[in-house]
Design a protein around this motif. Sequence first.
Motif: not given
Length: 281
Positions: A1-3, A31, A54, A62-63, A66-67, A69-70
């Motif tokens: 997913m793109q930031e 997310l 988590s 990992s989610t 990702r959250f 980093k998003s």
Amino acid sequence: MQEIQNLSLPRTYSDLKPWLQEHYRDLPKRLQSVAVFALHNPDVIALNTVAVISEQAGVTPSTMVRFAKSIGYKGFSDMQEVFQQSMRHVPQPYSERLSSMQRPAVHEQSVLSQFSQAAMESISRLEQQTDEAAIKQASLQLAGARTVYIAGQGRADPVVNYLHYTLVKLGIHATLLQGTSPTITDKARMLRPDEVLVAISFSPYTANTKELVDVCLANGVNVVAITDSTLSPIARTDDYHLEVLEDEVNGFRGLSATMCLALCLAVEAGKQRAERQESSH
């Protein structure tokens, strides 16, 4: 997913909350659920490992990464620092956590004990985390309004009726905005800019209440929203919204903190109205 492109990375929790509200719908569904969990449980994010967080959020570690980093953070730890900074302004977070750990197991508690504890924790969180200036700003809208209209359905219904009762007793002209769609929406279109809508809605949120907020804001009518999340559809940047979150007991949510907030809002509005009347004489 793109930031998501973010030129100003939130470095305080008070900045992160409106950022998430603005970008919430740009996030993938998974997310979005993490965003809701994070805003409802900032202490959990601040004081636990990514594995524990988590698990409680019902996602993989990992989610969580990702959250973070998003939003634009380097990783989970970078985001966690924002939550940890916010906890420094909350009185005695560690003593609260210790008290929770010392409680007997749920099966050893009576129903009265479970719900009483949930009510106390909900009210304590309200006192610690609610900005009193926000209550005062919201109450000023009620005090200065020609008529206060109050709307809410489902679990919000007792709060709607209690707030209406209290405002009337305090001498503030208040009316319940009730009916079925589209009748209630037509009523909302008749509100004037010198009137105010108090909208009350909690997850999973009612479409009718959201529509009333949309109509009133579009027509220049001030809205005071009482809800349970910054990400609530009735919590907007162009209204006066107050957040209150109730602890659950086996899926049952009480209204102790919400009723307390409604009472504070009404009493503060009554005080403001009385002061205005005195100054006009």
